[in-house]
Design an enzyme around this catalytic site. Structure first.
Site, PDB file in Angstrom:
ATOM      1  CG  ASP A 148     -10.659  -3.539   1.846  1.00 25.44           C
ATOM      2  OD1 ASP A 148     -10.665  -2.608   1.027  1.00 25.44           O
ATOM      3  OD2 ASP A 148     -10.249  -3.424   3.013  1.00 25.44           O
TER       4      ASP A 148
ATOM      5  CB  SER B 232      -0.936   0.002   1.207  1.00 33.04           C
ATOM      6  OG  SER B 232      -1.906  -1.015   1.090  1.00 33.04           O
TER       7      SER B 232
ATOM      8  CG  HIS C 157     -12.713   0.489   4.324  1.00 30.03           C
ATOM      9  ND1 HIS C 157     -12.053  -0.539   3.681  1.00 30.03           N
ATOM     10  CD2 HIS C 157     -11.942   0.834   5.377  1.00 30.03           C
ATOM     11  CE1 HIS C 157     -10.919  -0.796   4.305  1.00 30.03           C
ATOM     12  NE2 HIS C 157     -10.816   0.026   5.351  1.00 30.03           N
TER      13      HIS C 157
ATOM     14  CB  CYS D 101     -10.261   1.677   0.963  1.00 29.88           C
ATOM     15  SG  CYS D 101     -11.566   0.785   0.106  1.00 29.88           S
TER      16      CYS D 101
ATOM     17  CG  ASP E  78     -14.437  -1.787   0.632  1.00 25.32           C
ATOM     18  OD1 ASP E  78     -14.563  -2.945   0.174  1.00 25.32           O
ATOM     19  OD2 ASP E  78     -13.602  -1.488   1.506  1.00 25.32           O
TER      20      ASP E  78
END
Length: 632
Positions: free
Chosen positions: A365, A326, A371, A384, A350
């Site tokens: 996820d 990420s 989320h 996310c 999401d």
């Protein structure tokens, strides 16, 4: 009249005179030949035989130059030279080399490795009458024993030489590199004249990259010797030109703090000054003692280092290639905004997973329940994955590769960092060439969260983060800050090759910076614990890179996984968000989540540079007023 002939004395006299004349002429001719020969030797060939005579008593010796010193940005000595006494042998003067070695082994503690290295140097091409070292770093007792037996050992001398020494070896080994004995391959490429008498050459790091500057120019001296080849006096001397002293951007205090923060763990930290590109810290832990390599590391010591499962010789900061996870989302956020794949206000739902089509595979996820509705700012703050899966598909692989390459991924974007690897920036062409397979949409989805085939080094992550801190202005990372002399550092740095990353809307830089600040200071930011209580505003992004793949419905349980199979913890960030003074990349191997492991390390590094070191040295240029103005 008696029988017989009377003696003819007159005839005998004439015979004698003729014989005497012949002998006189012969002797005279011999004298002429001798005089002619003497004339040729003394007059005609006078210069030749004078030179040959002088060679018997006068030797030309090379004088190696002192190697240049290396300092950190605050003029703290990082690499110096210390005198070391060694025993050397000149084979041409020894006679029976095997007998001489037997005597030396009886006098000194000469290991099998020393003897093997000596025999190897003896077989290599070298100049006549060049001494070959046998043992280094003699003690006073060993020097005394050699002095007692000196008359028995023609061609054997105790020589004093300056040898490289690293006073902070464990801290600087991976950044500075080290010098070592010149080997056969290096003999083929160096200038034999300028390296006459030099036994050491840079093997890695700064020592290798700036070898030409650090080495200097050789000198010479004419010395008078006796019949045993021992020096009596120096007749003439041309002094060597010492190597240049270098000042690096590295701050030893910050370097030490980086090592402290990683102590007991495996990992790397790279800190860059965004304004100059200067590398403030380049730490790879665990490290090693570079001094052991200078005069030749022993076999047991090298075996311990090379066979250690922690790989202390491996430079993780420059050569460690990891999935960026990420930490790549800020760069992809810029790419998505600038390419029009997303907008600042675009929100997506999401549910905890992503599918390219309704019957396709589900990409999860990290938050199992999802989320909910998230826009780009919340997607950055909460990391996310689903948002970036969607953005990746919208951009397509070609757009992603184009933007990521402009951030320096897939290449060595440094100016003077020797040995840095380029990582892997995958593309359809790359996959076809390396795996003989087509590029699938799922590969694009994986790249959207920095997984899959992509690999990056900590230095590349720090470089890309510094580009965001600079709002698109490229300043290639560099170690050299200044040359302590009349020469300019810029003439020894390669020309810059990167164009600024110009966005259609330059305010996107500020938008992404604010989104990264939410990671540290937002109520739902993944690193909010590390940003809490700061007197300045920082921007960052956490990352958690999988070491092995999970099945589609398998859950990750760190407690049940072997330590070296656990996720890597990553973090990238810079501070303060306005007028950034430091950009960092942190990786802790098998450290678990980036928010709980890597982010606190980065926060401690930010505090050290902006608050502690700035008040006690020339660390940060930011004022306390600027810091206070940054409080969110």
């Amino acid at each position: 009249m008696p029988w017989g002939e009377f003696k003819d004395t007159a005839a005998e006299r004439r015979l004698f005179q003729r014989r005497a004349m012949v002998m006189l002429v012969f002797v005279f001719l011999l004298l002429l030949v001798l005089v002619a020969r003497m004339y040729q030797l003394q007059v005609v060939e006078h210069d030749i035989y004078t030179t040959l005579s002088d060679k018997n008593r006068v030797q030309v010796q090379s004088v190696p130059p002192p190697r240049g010193l290396v300092y950190d940005r605050n003029h703290v000595l990082l690499a110096e030279n210390r005198p070391v006494f060694s025993v050397t042998v000149v084979p041409e003067r020894v006679g029976d080399i095997d007998h001489a070695l037997e005597q030396l082994v009886g006098i000194l503690d000469v290991s099998d490795e020393d003897l093997e290295r000596f025999q190897r140097r003896l077989r290599e091409p070298r100049r006549p009458f060049q001494e070959i070292p046998l043992r280094y770093d003699l003690t006073e007792d060993e020097i005394a024993r050699l002095a007692v037996h000196r008359h028995e050992l023609p061609g054997v001398e105790v020589e004093a030489e300056l040898v490289r020494y690293y006073p902070h070896s464990e801290l600087t080994a991976h950044a500075l590199g080290f010098v070592g004995r010149i080997n056969r391959d290096e003999l083929q490429r160096i200038d034999p004249v300028n390296y006459a008498g030099t036994n050491y050459i840079g093997k890695s790091g700064v020592e290798r990259f700036y070898e030409e500057l650090l080495h200097g120019k050789v000198g010479y001296q004419h010395v008078e010797t006796n019949a045993r080849g021992r020096t009596l006096r120096v007749l003439e001397r041309e002094n060597p030109v010492p190597g240049e002293d270098l000042q690096l951007h590295i701050d030893l205090r910050l370097q030490s703090r980086a090592h402290e923060l990683l102590d007991g763990r495996r990992g790397a930290i790279v800190a860059i000054e965004p304004e100059t590109g200067g590398i403030l810290a380049l730490a790879s832990v665990p490290g090693f003692d570079a001094n052991k390599f200078v005069t030749g590391i022993s076999v047991p010591d090298y075996r311990d280092l090379s066979e250690s499962k922690d790989k202390p010789l491996f430079n993780r900061a420059l050569r460690g290639q990891y999935a960026p996870a990420s930490t790549i989302k800020p760069m992809l956020g810029i790419a998505a905004l600038d390419s029009g794949a997303v907008t600042r206000d675009l929100s997506i739902w999401d549910p905890g997973y992503f599918q390219i089509n309704s019957k396709g595979r589900r990409w999860r996820d990290w938050k199992r329940g999802g989320h909910g509705w998230v826009d780009l700012t919340h997607a950055m703050a909460q990391s996310c994955d689903v948002y970036y899966y969607e953005a990746a598909i919208e951009m397509g692989i070609d757009t992603m590769v184009d933007y990521l390459s402009r951030f320096g991924f897939g290449e060595d974007a440094t100016l003077d960092v020797a040995g840095a690897l380029s990582g892997i920036l995958p593309s359809p062409d790359w996959k076809r060439a390396t795996h003989s397979q087509p590029w699938y949409p799922g590969d694009t989805v994986n790249l959207g969260i920095g997984q899959g085939f992509m690999l990056a080094t900590p230095l590349q992550l720090a470089t890309a983060t510094a580009l965001i801190a600079n709002r698109g202005e490229w300043v290639e990372p560099r170690l050299l800050k200044d040359i302590q002399g009349d020469r300019s550092a810029e003439e020894f740095l390669p020309a810059e090759t990167h164009e600024p990353l110009q966005l259609k809307d330059p305010s996107d830089w500020e938008f992404i910076t604010d989104a990264m600040a939410e990671v540290m200071h937002g109520s739902k930011g993944t690193a909010r614990a590390s940003g809490r209580g700061a007197s300045y505003r920082m921007a960052g992004k956490t990352g958690t890179a999988q070491v092995f793949s999970l099945a589609e419905d398998e859950e990750y349980d760190a407690e049940e996984i072997k330590e070296r199979l656990r996720d890597h913890a990553l973090f990238v960030g810079f501070a303060p968000t306005e007028k950034p003074q430091i950009a960092v990349a942190v990786i802790v191997e098998n450290g678990g989540g980036g928010s709980g492991t890597a982010a606190p390390v980065a926060r401690a590094l930010f505090d050290a540079w902006l608050l502690e070191l700035s008040s006690s040295g020339s660390g940060s240029l930011v004022s306390k007023a600027d810091l206070q103005n940054e409080v969110p």
